[in-house]
Structure formats: C-alpha cells, structure tokens
Design an enzyme around this catalytic site. Sequence first.
Site, PDB file in Angstrom:
ATOM      1  N   TYR A 130       0.826  -1.196  -0.105  1.00  0.00           N
ATOM      2  CA  TYR A 130       0.019  -0.074   0.057  1.00  0.00           C
ATOM      3  C   TYR A 130       0.609   1.274  -0.040  1.00  0.00           C
ATOM      4  CZ  TYR A 130      -4.538  -1.908   1.008  1.00  0.00           C
ATOM      5  OH  TYR A 130      -5.957  -2.477   0.695  1.00  0.00           O
ATOM      6  N   LYS A 176       3.166 -14.931   3.134  1.00  0.00           N
ATOM      7  CA  LYS A 176       3.260 -15.649   1.940  1.00  0.00           C
ATOM      8  C   LYS A 176       4.887 -16.042   1.629  1.00  0.00           C
ATOM      9  CE  LYS A 176       2.112 -17.498  -2.167  1.00  0.00           C
ATOM     10  NZ  LYS A 176       1.186 -18.635  -2.298  1.00  0.00           N
ATOM     11  N   ASP A 208      -2.934 -18.323   0.862  1.00  0.00           N
ATOM     12  CA  ASP A 208      -3.930 -18.995   0.128  1.00  0.00           C
ATOM     13  C   ASP A 208      -4.652 -20.196   0.841  1.00  0.00           C
ATOM     14  OD1 ASP A 208      -1.595 -20.368   0.203  1.00  0.00           O
ATOM     15  OD2 ASP A 208      -1.192 -20.857  -1.904  1.00  0.00           O
ATOM     16  N   ASP A 232      -6.579  -6.786   4.054  1.00  0.00           N
ATOM     17  CA  ASP A 232      -7.893  -6.180   3.673  1.00  0.00           C
ATOM     18  C   ASP A 232      -8.759  -7.316   2.988  1.00  0.00           C
ATOM     19  OD1 ASP A 232      -9.308  -4.169   2.223  1.00  0.00           O
ATOM     20  OD2 ASP A 232      -8.236  -4.680   0.379  1.00  0.00           O
ATOM     21  N   ASP A 236     -12.671  -8.889   4.620  1.00  0.00           N
ATOM     22  CA  ASP A 236     -14.150  -8.857   3.758  1.00  0.00           C
ATOM     23  C   ASP A 236     -14.583 -10.582   3.764  1.00  0.00           C
ATOM     24  OD1 ASP A 236     -13.873  -6.215   3.026  1.00  0.00           O
ATOM     25  OD2 ASP A 236     -14.620  -6.547   1.162  1.00  0.00           O
TER      26      ASP A 236
HETATM   27  C1  IPM Z   1     -10.693  -0.759   3.630  1.00  0.00           C
HETATM   28  C2  IPM Z   1     -10.578  -0.304   2.145  1.00  0.00           C
HETATM   29  C3  IPM Z   1      -9.331   0.546   1.759  1.00  0.00           C
HETATM   30  C4  IPM Z   1      -8.257  -0.475   2.009  1.00  0.00           C
HETATM   31  C5  IPM Z   1      -9.562   1.190   0.594  1.00  0.00           C
HETATM   32  C6  IPM Z   1     -10.795   2.276   0.427  1.00  0.00           C
HETATM   33  C7  IPM Z   1      -8.237   2.245   0.457  1.00  0.00           C
HETATM   34  O1  IPM Z   1     -10.899  -1.463   1.147  1.00  0.00           O
HETATM   35  O2  IPM Z   1     -10.534  -0.089   4.627  1.00  0.00           O
HETATM   36  O3  IPM Z   1     -10.778  -2.103   3.805  1.00  0.00           O
HETATM   37  O4  IPM Z   1      -7.956  -1.080   1.122  1.00  0.00           O
HETATM   38  O5  IPM Z   1      -7.564  -0.328   3.069  1.00  0.00           O
HETATM   39 MN    MN Z   2     -11.357  -3.279   2.087  1.00  0.00          MN
END
Ligand code: IPM
Ligand code: MN
Length: 355
Positions: A130, A176, A208, A232, A236
Amino acid sequence: MTHTIAVLKGDGIGPEVTEAALSVLGACVPVRVREALVGGAAIDATGDPLPSATLETCLRSEAVLLGAVGGPRWEGTIRAEDGLLRLRQSLGLFANLRPARFMGLPTPLREALARHADILVVRELSGGVYFGQPRGGDGNEAFNTWRQSAAQVRRVAHVAFRAARRRRRRVTSVDKANVLEASRLWRRVVTEVAGEYPDVELEHRYVDAAAFELLKAPHRFDVVLTENLFGDILSDEVGVVAGSIGLLPSASLGEGPSLYEPVHGSAPDLAGRGTANPAGAILSVAMMLELSFGRAELARSLEAAVMATLRETRTPDLGGRATTAEFTEAVRHNLEWLRWSHPSPEDEASYEWGV
Ligand code: IPM
Ligand code: MN
Ligand code: NAD
C-alpha cells in the site's frame, strides 16, 4: 463528560451509516461532533481528498468516526481512496482490528461450525504494498513496491498477542513466506515476538491456504494476524461468518486518536436508497466506546442491543425489508430497554473485542 469526535462521513452510503451510528452514540454518551470532509466529497469541495483542515480536526479530537470513501466519480488521477490512506498514515495508525463472529444470521457455511466462529483479524495498516516506494508507471507498465520493516511487524504483533490473551490465546499469522522476502521477515519477527507470550499458541499459514481454511473451519481461528493487503482481503472474507459485509466494524489504533469505520465501502449501488445496513458503523461506535472512552460496559450493552435487533429487524442485505432508519431506531429502543433492565450489563457480557 462530553467527548469530542471528528466525523468524516465520506461518500455513497458513508453519510447514511455514519448518521445512524452517531444517533446511537449520542444515546450512549454526550458527544461534541466536528464534521470534516474526506474522499470524493472533499475532492468536490476542495480538490483534495484529505484537506489539511480535516487532518487538523482529527488531530484535535479524541477519536475519529468515518463512513466510507470512493465511487465511480473519483477514479481519475486524484482518487477518493487516497484521502483515507493518507489519513491512516498521518494519524500513525498501524493496527487495524476487524472482528467478525457468528451473529445468529443465515450463512452459506456449515452452521455447526460457523456457530462457534469468533475471529479477530489484526491487520498491519502502515506498510506493505500500500505504501511502499517507489511506485508508478506509464501506459505500458506499472509497478508497486512491497516494503515491510521489522519495527512495523513487531508493534502490530504485540497488539495481536495482547488481544489473544483476552480471547482464546491463539494467533494465526498469515503470510506468503514461500514466495516473498517481506513475508519471510514477517514470519521471523512474529516468531520472535511470540517468545514473549508463552501462554499464547502461534501457528503460521500461507495466505492461500488460510483463505480456504477460514471458510472451511472458521471456528478454529481466534486472532488472525496479517499484513496490510492480505488483511484487507481476509477481513472482507470473514464477513461470510457474520452474514453480511454490512455487519463488520473496525478500529484502527496508533499513536494519536483512533479511527473507527465499518469494513465495507461506499456501496455506490445502494447510495441514496436509505436501506444500507448500519450495523457495521454502529458496532464501530461500540469499539470507540470501549477503546477510546474506556466504557467497556456500554460497548457490551450496545453490542447486545444490535444482536437483539437483528433477531427481528433486518435490512435487505440480510433478506429483510427494514430501512436504515428503522434498524437504527430499533437499536436505540433495545439499548434503552437493556440499560433499564440490566443496570450492570458487564455480568451479561457475552463477548469482548479483546483489546
Ligand atoms: C478498507 C478499504 C481501503 C483499504 C481502501 C478504500 C483504501 O478497502 O478499509 O478495507 O484497502 O484499506
Ligand atoms: Mn477493504
Ligand atoms: P463495498 O463494500 O462498497 O460494496 C460491496 C457490496 O456489499 C456491494 O454489493 C454493496 O451494496 C454491499 N454493501 C456494502 N456495504 C453494505 C451495507 N452497509 N449494507 C448493505 N450492503 C452493503 O465495496 P466495493 O463495491 O468494492 O467498493 C465501492 C467503493 O467503496 C470503491 O470506491 C472502494 O474503493 C470503496 N471502499 C471504501 C472503503 C472505505 O472507505 N473504508 C472500504 C472498501 C471499499
């Protein structure tokens, strides 16, 4: 005592879920709100996704509440997401806590296993691909740099091990290391830090395999410690355990004020409809109550109110028909009832964020 917070509503459903969370926060403690612009809304008003006035407002506040940034309108050279990344960097935020657990809601996972799932993703927030320099490119080629320092790994690893001590005493470090130098450093430093926590069990997984196992056997994970990009993605993914990405909260800790935001994005497909699930934003406020204001007992009540609300009131992402406002009103109602009927909710605590 009145708490002063910065509120950055952002874009898409950001303002909708932030307003919901603020109304619940206001029912918990007296707050003074300082609003500031971030993301696409800030680009539109000033040309900059993180105006200096916004950063100053955040630095002068006890905590920051953020909705979401981004959208198709701001995908040119100046991106809305840059506002959030620069904010994390400027506030020195390095540990992003993203809890996900089974909440009694429908899930495609085997319920017998999902029922016991209670995972805290601890995501390193200051390094990795990042922020690594150099980065750039032209029309034919582009490049990023994956950079990780031992100091970055060490400080976030301590956060994860301390959290595990208040939970089920297991850390799964995800990397990884079979391919990346940055991951080999990661694994070495995490192993060193683990030596200071002999009461916590450490295991390593390649990302993975971890992605597969998190859905196959979510109940066997406790704290998942990982770097920025993997965190990240995996945070999710564990939304499947809860039932919707709209349910997931987060807290980002650093040297100054902490930042609280739902895990989800600006959901441009939902913006303006008034049906976004505000639970992730509301639970982020619960994390703020505990971690920034030291009000763990109120945080537990608020979590209990959200859980009680979810039993009968659900937004469309969970198959229901409730609007954002109806869900929020039900949380406020349940919170009031819980506080009235359980004056000492700490006895009722079913869950701790673990920090
Ligand atoms: C998150 C988002 C951010 C990230 C983006 C919007 C920069 O996806 O907070 O999970 O990748 O960290
Ligand atoms: Mn995210
Ligand atoms: P997203 O999280 O916005 O949406 C993914 C899916 O989940 C969509 O179908 C959306 O409708 C649904 N969803 C998300 N939040 C919901 C909620 N609270 N209630 C009900 N449904 C919800 O991810 P995306 O579509 O990949 O990204 C959209 C924009 O958001 C992009 O510009 C992205 O960069 C940005 N983003 C910002 C943040 C942040 O500000 N922290 C996080 C992730 C993505």
